[in-house]
Design a protein around this motif. Structure first.
Motif, PDB file in Angstrom:
ATOM      1  N   GLN A   1       7.592 -19.511  -0.007  1.00 19.77           N
ATOM      2  CA  GLN A   1       7.600 -18.584  -1.139  1.00 19.77           C
ATOM      3  C   GLN A   1       7.636 -17.146  -0.646  1.00 19.77           C
ATOM      4  O   GLN A   1       6.702 -16.666  -0.007  1.00 19.77           O
ATOM      5  CB  GLN A   1       6.372 -18.819  -2.019  1.00 19.77           C
ATOM      6  CG  GLN A   1       6.396 -18.024  -3.308  1.00 19.77           C
ATOM      7  CD  GLN A   1       5.202 -18.337  -4.197  1.00 19.77           C
ATOM      8  OE1 GLN A   1       4.299 -19.070  -3.816  1.00 19.77           O
ATOM      9  NE2 GLN A   1       5.207 -17.776  -5.394  1.00 19.77           N
ATOM     10  N   LEU A   2       8.693 -16.437  -0.975  1.00 22.03           N
ATOM     11  CA  LEU A   2       8.871 -15.080  -0.465  1.00 22.03           C
ATOM     12  C   LEU A   2       7.915 -14.081  -1.090  1.00 22.03           C
ATOM     13  O   LEU A   2       7.580 -13.068  -0.477  1.00 22.03           O
ATOM     14  CB  LEU A   2      10.317 -14.631  -0.700  1.00 22.03           C
ATOM     15  CG  LEU A   2      11.398 -15.436   0.027  1.00 22.03           C
ATOM     16  CD1 LEU A   2      12.773 -14.855  -0.279  1.00 22.03           C
ATOM     17  CD2 LEU A   2      11.154 -15.463   1.535  1.00 22.03           C
ATOM     18  N   SER A   3       7.464 -14.347  -2.301  1.00 16.66           N
ATOM     19  CA  SER A   3       6.592 -13.387  -2.991  1.00 16.66           C
ATOM     20  C   SER A   3       5.124 -13.548  -2.632  1.00 16.66           C
ATOM     21  O   SER A   3       4.300 -12.730  -3.030  1.00 16.66           O
ATOM     22  CB  SER A   3       6.754 -13.527  -4.507  1.00 16.66           C
ATOM     23  OG  SER A   3       6.290 -14.806  -4.939  1.00 16.66           O
ATOM     24  N   HIS A   4       4.804 -14.596  -1.891  1.00 13.57           N
ATOM     25  CA  HIS A   4       3.402 -14.853  -1.554  1.00 13.57           C
ATOM     26  C   HIS A   4       3.293 -15.175  -0.067  1.00 13.57           C
ATOM     27  O   HIS A   4       3.537 -16.297   0.354  1.00 13.57           O
ATOM     28  CB  HIS A   4       2.855 -16.005  -2.390  1.00 13.57           C
ATOM     29  CG  HIS A   4       1.416 -16.322  -2.097  1.00 13.57           C
ATOM     30  ND1 HIS A   4       0.394 -15.427  -2.306  1.00 13.57           N
ATOM     31  CD2 HIS A   4       0.836 -17.443  -1.593  1.00 13.57           C
ATOM     32  CE1 HIS A   4      -0.755 -15.973  -1.957  1.00 13.57           C
ATOM     33  NE2 HIS A   4      -0.513 -17.199  -1.510  1.00 13.57           N
ATOM     34  N   LEU A   5       2.925 -14.183   0.722  1.00 15.92           N
ATOM     35  CA  LEU A   5       2.773 -14.375   2.159  1.00 15.92           C
ATOM     36  C   LEU A   5       1.286 -14.549   2.458  1.00 15.92           C
ATOM     37  O   LEU A   5       0.526 -13.578   2.536  1.00 15.92           O
ATOM     38  CB  LEU A   5       3.355 -13.172   2.915  1.00 15.92           C
ATOM     39  CG  LEU A   5       4.805 -12.815   2.582  1.00 15.92           C
ATOM     40  CD1 LEU A   5       5.303 -11.697   3.491  1.00 15.92           C
ATOM     41  CD2 LEU A   5       5.717 -14.036   2.661  1.00 15.92           C
ATOM     42  N   ASP A   6       0.873 -15.798   2.638  1.00 13.59           N
ATOM     43  CA  ASP A   6      -0.551 -16.080   2.833  1.00 13.59           C
ATOM     44  C   ASP A   6      -0.914 -16.083   4.307  1.00 13.59           C
ATOM     45  O   ASP A   6      -0.144 -15.630   5.165  1.00 13.59           O
ATOM     46  CB  ASP A   6      -0.935 -17.402   2.160  1.00 13.59           C
ATOM     47  CG  ASP A   6      -0.161 -18.596   2.731  1.00 13.59           C
ATOM     48  OD1 ASP A   6       0.383 -18.479   3.854  1.00 13.59           O
ATOM     49  OD2 ASP A   6      -0.101 -19.641   2.057  1.00 13.59           O
ATOM     50  N   GLN A   7      -2.095 -16.621   4.608  1.00 14.57           N
ATOM     51  CA  GLN A   7      -2.605 -16.571   5.980  1.00 14.57           C
ATOM     52  C   GLN A   7      -1.822 -17.451   6.941  1.00 14.57           C
ATOM     53  O   GLN A   7      -1.975 -17.338   8.163  1.00 14.57           O
ATOM     54  CB  GLN A   7      -4.094 -16.979   6.007  1.00 14.57           C
ATOM     55  CG  GLN A   7      -4.362 -18.453   5.708  1.00 14.57           C
ATOM     56  CD  GLN A   7      -4.447 -18.764   4.232  1.00 14.57           C
ATOM     57  OE1 GLN A   7      -4.129 -17.909   3.393  1.00 14.57           O
ATOM     58  NE2 GLN A   7      -4.900 -19.971   3.894  1.00 14.57           N
ATOM     59  N   ASN A   8      -0.990 -18.339   6.412  1.00 11.88           N
ATOM     60  CA  ASN A   8      -0.181 -19.202   7.279  1.00 11.88           C
ATOM     61  C   ASN A   8       1.103 -18.528   7.758  1.00 11.88           C
ATOM     62  O   ASN A   8       1.783 -19.045   8.636  1.00 11.88           O
ATOM     63  CB  ASN A   8       0.184 -20.489   6.527  1.00 11.88           C
ATOM     64  CG  ASN A   8      -1.034 -21.296   6.142  1.00 11.88           C
ATOM     65  OD1 ASN A   8      -1.868 -21.618   6.977  1.00 11.88           O
ATOM     66  ND2 ASN A   8      -1.152 -21.625   4.865  1.00 11.88           N
ATOM     67  N   VAL A   9       1.425 -17.390   7.173  1.00 11.78           N
ATOM     68  CA  VAL A   9       2.675 -16.705   7.470  1.00 11.78           C
ATOM     69  C   VAL A   9       2.534 -15.827   8.706  1.00 11.78           C
ATOM     70  O   VAL A   9       1.500 -15.181   8.914  1.00 11.78           O
ATOM     71  CB  VAL A   9       3.114 -15.844   6.268  1.00 11.78           C
ATOM     72  CG1 VAL A   9       4.371 -15.050   6.601  1.00 11.78           C
ATOM     73  CG2 VAL A   9       3.348 -16.735   5.051  1.00 11.78           C
TER      74      VAL A   9
END
Length: 327
Positions: free
Chosen positions: A106-114
């Protein structure tokens, strides 16, 4: 109280319940989040499951105070990303500002896994010609190594002796989408099944009319499904070994002439044809055919040459001229 071997057995069983991020990825083609799940056969444009393609990269360019997706790429190891030369054909002045987003659907949600990286070196094949798409392949060295996890894994490339057309279940993935005949970028990663089209047929006068080269692959969706779209330039064409079930990146998305026309399927640069170039480029940064020149100097004809740029608070970017070598 458990003692000795019993404790050891419980430890092993506990470790099998979840693959720790730091241990997930000792080999290429690993898909930790897809273990035990049956293969899907989506129509064009279906959303991919989280971690389905952990080597996919969103290559993004700055726009005002944000970034937008311009191309896709493939993680080959912890420092190198494979993509298409076409992604950089008009961008040599701004590439040092780009970013490489790894580990997300998901491009709009960069979480801690990114994991987000910057380009340190861009290697464009010497033979690339933006007018006719020859040798449309490029490599990017990242400014910092990625850390393998359940969401970030290296892809496999085919071996020299591989028969690409014997592989099955071919897939493409990326963020492009066609809505009302207008290309736009989807928020969620899309995936689709795709089938090879013979090169001779694809190159025929009523199809691509001689525009393909021997190192190209041609693939499409058939009568009713849409073709690969421009937002996926640089993204992987992946096919699966029938016995091992491992996916191999056999192509880099190069071009196509229309998402709704059966006779204009997507064209890919075959990684199998460029294995030696890929290996040499990643292992021999001091190659004698690499030449340096100042950033923003003119190009010679249609061939990209070497640039260097030291930008404040940005990675130093070098665009290198490479020797033509295909296997």
């Amino acid at each position: 109280m458990l003692m000795g071997p019993a404790i050891g057995l419980l430890t092993i069983l506990a470790s099998l319940l979840r693959i720790p991020d730091e241990a997930a990825g000792a080999y290429c083609g690993n898909r930790p989040l897809m273990m035990g799940k049956s293969a899907t056969h989506p129509d064009g444009g279906s959303e991919a499951a989280p971690g389905a393609w952990p080597w996919i990269v969103s290559i993004q360019s700055p726009l005002l105070d944000d970034y937008y997706h311009v191309c896709a790429g493939t993680v080959l190891n912890n420092l190198w990303v494979l993509t298409a030369a076409t992604c950089f054909k008009d961008e040599e002045n701004t590439m040092y500002l780009w970013r490489f987003v790894i580990g997300t659907n998901q491009l709009s949600h960069l979480d801690q896994n990114v994991q987000v990286r910057e380009p340190l070196t861009v290697v464009i094949h010497e033979g690339y010609n933006k007018m006719n798409g020859t040798d449309d392949i490029a490599l990017v060295k990242l400014n910092q190594a990625v850390v393998y996890s359940r969401f970030v894994q290296p892809a496999c490339l085919p071996i020299t002796s591989a028969n690409i057309y014997a592989l099955v279940n071919c897939q493409v993935c990326g963020w492009s989408v066609l809505i009302n005949n207008v290309f736009t970028v989807a928020d969620e990663l899309l995936e689709a099944n795709i089938s090879f089209v013979g090169l001779e047929r694809c190159n025929s006068i009523t199809w691509h009319d001689g525009a393909l080269f021997p190192y190209n692959l041609c693939a499409g969706y058939g009568e009713d499904e849409i073709d690969n779209c421009p937002g996926d330039f640089g993204g992987p064409l992946m096919c699966q070994d029938r016995k091992t079930r491992t996916f191999y990146v056999v192509g880099v998305t190069s071009w196509g002439r229309g998402c709704l026309d059966k006779r204009n399927p997507a064209v890919f640069t075959s990684t199998h044809s460029f294995l030696k170039w890929i290996q040499d480029s990643m292992s021999r940064e001091d190659h004698p055919n690499f030449k340096s020149m100042k950033y923003n100097t003119a190009k010679s004809g249609d061939i990209q040459r070497t640039y260097s740029h030291d930008a404040p608070n940005k990675a130093s970017l070098r665009l290198r001229r490479t020797a033509r070598s295909k296997t």
